[in-house]
Design an enzyme around this catalytic site. Sequence first.
Site: not given
Length: 302
Positions: A130, A133-134
Amino acid sequence: MYDIIIVGAGPAGLSAAVYGLRAGKSVLLLEKESYGGQIINTPEIENYPGIKKISGYEFAENLYQQAVDLGAKLLYEAVTAIETEKEIKKVLTAENEYLCKAVILATGARHRRLGIEREEEFAGRGVSYCATCDGMFFKGKDVAVAGGGNTALQDALFLSNYCKKVYLIHRREEFRGEKRLADALREKENVEFVLNCQVTALNGENTLTSVTVRDKNTEKEKELFVNGIFIAVGQEPQSQIVQNLIDTDKGGYIISGEDCDTNCSGVFTAGDCRTKSIRQLATAVSDGAVAALKACEYMETC
Ligand code: NAP
């Protein structure tokens, strides 16, 4: 005893809850992680009819509130099995068993793994599924993205805004994703296409320090020194809990038509876990509506 039990509280499951509740049915949602499904990782939705722009998180939050305000009950329990021999269905979790008249499977899909050695070991230590997200953990660093679909192209674009270098590794010459995204990437000076290549190894001690790729034409291998790799090679359905109960296709997708029914009477399905050609937010919520109304119809006639 519930009228409808919905397995999965992503956009499809939550939409099914809204429609079921508005039809006067009692609804229980069972979710193994958090509500909202995969859409919560999408920073901006710009293709949902009637809403010009909204974050995935806000969309999921609104839909969740809508369902809860109508009286939906959501329990965080992973469903382990479903028993359907009798008219009353039994939905089993590790802790409990619940009874209902109709089941809607809205279990969604998860990120497909590359399937190479050390992938699990490096998850969270250089391997991510992701980018939104990261991605921030890799600010100013060199990263790779594996895949050639819209997700991979979007991830590469997103990462190119704050990573030093982005290698886009794809196993073919042509991208599966949209041309406009590939063209936008070509304009980026810090993006390098690594085409016709497959990732063959993930290297490093405790964290990822490089990936090895093999050129499919020449069979030659080379090492790309990156701190992170974002794997975006598609999705696979989360249909394991019904593998022995419901017909699925070769890829594990629950076989169902436009009516969102399955081969099992009283069991319906909605969203990314079912067979269909377009998996989008709009089609997931549309499935939720259809599955819930079909479940209501089933309860009236059975
Ligand atoms: P996808 O379209 O299925 O693409 C998966 C990509 O990964 C393909 O390029 C595929 O290569 C590659 N791949 C699959 N298995 C691989 C493996 N083992 N090793 C290396 N490469 C592998 O998946 P997606 O990009 O996640 O998109 C899923 C759906 O969501 C699509 O319908 C997509 O259009 C949609 N989506 C839409 C948007 C949007 O903004 N409209 C954004 C994201 C996603 P091949 O091409 O060689 O098969």
